[in-house]
Design a protein around this motif. Structure first.
Motif: not given
Length: 447
Positions: A34-61
């Motif tokens: 709503t705030s950045l005028s992103l579509t539902a798919t685009q906003a969901g992709a940002v959330g998925s990127a956040l969680l994928l980055s979080s998961a990668s930290a565990g595998f790396v460390l």
């Protein structure tokens, strides 16, 4: 005398800072749209990127943490979280928001990795993980109740995560450090135990988490379009559901290890499958509210036992990290999976598919819990090779309490007694070594 149990508050705080982004994901993604005028798919992709980055930290460390040190890694993770989420909160440039979310996600994942590793080394990992879930649930509930009154800006939930990371920073001083010369640095050469149970648990937890977040990602649409709830009523249902989650965490803490891990994991997952099917097929406000509230009550209960089970597979915490990272991957894939399933099969069909999937994964998860037996739950318990504490075996088979030595007790010498030894020599050895050593010595019979 029983050892007094203390709560590892620095680990609880670190656990809270690491898990908070996933708990706030619905409001974070919604406000990005709503705030950045992103579509539902685009906003969901940002959330998925956040969680994928979080998961990668565990595998790396996971294998590098003993060498880096818990204190150094925790401070680095919290700094990245504060920097990344803070940057994303203060800007409206889309690419900076995405970059900040990814950097912050890696920082959150690092904090979660440190917390999971240290909790696995606790005497009672289930108690520590339960306190962490209670803390993050309470904080997320407070954010959900507060943020709507502060405006529609996308940066508010992100700022809450960044401020939490800064608040937890002072507590990292109580975490141990690590150097290349320390004994902990050589622990990475120790092979992973439970080479079959660990991968099975990680794979099933990934599917389990994906099913939970598949429903969570479309629950709002189900309530509005199928259950015919208004915005205010839907918000009230979710608020009550968050409160029910707190009750579930408290119940898990009170239940503790009384039922073991297999029963809460297996039976709880079966009940969650029924709740998901009920929520997805709800056509009235009452049925939708019942399904959502029951589901949010059971979810943290089962999750706390899964975290404890993962911690029990390896005292060094490596399986706890891998399983937690797999759960993050499932969380990231959940919203997209729910959207695809609901579009292809409808909400009712989606609920049936997710429920059937949960029933399937409940079997191997329960099998892992039964097979591993967990870590000793009693102070001074001695583990058998099969995984069951010997103290528990003694308590259930009528063995005298003196037959089970406590951990750290001095070993009694083994006295060799010749077969043809006279009765007086046998008696002297018996008096010196004790009945168990004399009886266990070859040739100590009376013939």
């Amino acid at each position: 005398m029983f050892a007094r149990r203390t709560t590892p508050w620095p680990l609880v705080a670190l656990f809270t800072a690491g898990y908070l982004p996933a708990y706030l994901l619905p409001t974070t993604v919604g406000r990005l749209g709503t705030s950045l005028s992103l579509t539902a798919t685009q906003a969901g992709a940002v959330g998925s990127a956040l969680l994928l980055s979080s998961a990668s930290a565990g595998f790396v460390l996971a294998s590098r943490l003993p060498r880096i040190g818990a204190r150094t890694a925790a401070r680095a993770g919290l700094a990245l979280a504060a920097l990344g989420y803070g940057t994303a909160a203060l800007t409206t440039t889309v690419w900076l928001v995405v970059a900040g979310a990814v950097v912050g996600g890696f920082g959150s994942g690092t904090a979660t990795t440190v917390a999971a590793t240290r909790i696995a080394a606790e005497r009672d990992p289930h108690r520590a993980s339960t306190m962490g879930l209670l803390s993050v649930s309470a904080l997320a509930g407070a954010v959900y109740l507060t943020v709507p009154h502060l405006g529609p800006a996308h940066g508010l939930p992100l700022a809450a995560i960044a401020l939490t990371a800064l608040a937890v920073w002072p507590l990292t001083g109580r975490l141990p450090g690590g150097t290349a010369a320390s004994p902990a640095a050589h622990e990475t050469t120790v092979p992973l135990p439970r080479r079959r149970s660990g991968p099975v648990l990680a794979a099933t937890v990934l599917c389990w988490s994906m099913a939970q977040n598949s429903l969570w990602g479309v629950s709002g649409r189900i309530g509005l379009t199928q259950a015919h709830l208004g915005d205010a009523a839907l918000g009230a249902v979710f608020a009550v559901a968050l409160g029910a989650g707190l009750v579930g965490v408290l119940a898990a803490g009170l239940l503790g290890s009384r039922l073991g891990r297999a029963v809460p994991i297996g039976a709880g997952t079966v009940l969650i499958a029924c709740c998901i099917a009920l929520s997805a097929s709800a056509t009235s406000p009452a049925s939708f509210a019942a399904g959502e509230i029951a589901w949010n009550t059971l979810y943290p209960v089962v999750l706390s036992y899964l975290i404890g089970l993962a911690a029990s597979l390896d005292p060094r915490g490596r399986w706890a990290v891998f399983v937690g990272s797999a759960s993050s991957l499932g969380t990231a894939a959940g919203p997209l999976t729910g959207s695809v399933l609901s579009a292809e099969a409808g909400y009712r069909g989606m609920g049936l598919i997710l429920g059937a999937g949960l029933l399937l994964v409940a079997v191997p998860m329960t099998a892992v819990a039964l097979h591993t037996g967990g870590r000793p739950l009693l102070p001074g318990a001695v583990r058998r090779r099969g995984g069951t504490p010997a103290a528990l075996v003694a308590a259930t088979t009528g063995t005298p309490s003196g037959a089970v030595p406590e951990v750290g007790a001095a070993e009694q010498p083994v006295v060799e007694i010749p077969v043809d030894a006279p009765a007086a020599a046998v008696q002297r050895a018996y008096d010196t070594a004790g009945p168990r050593q004399a009886a266990a010595t070859p040739g100590s019979g009376t013939g």
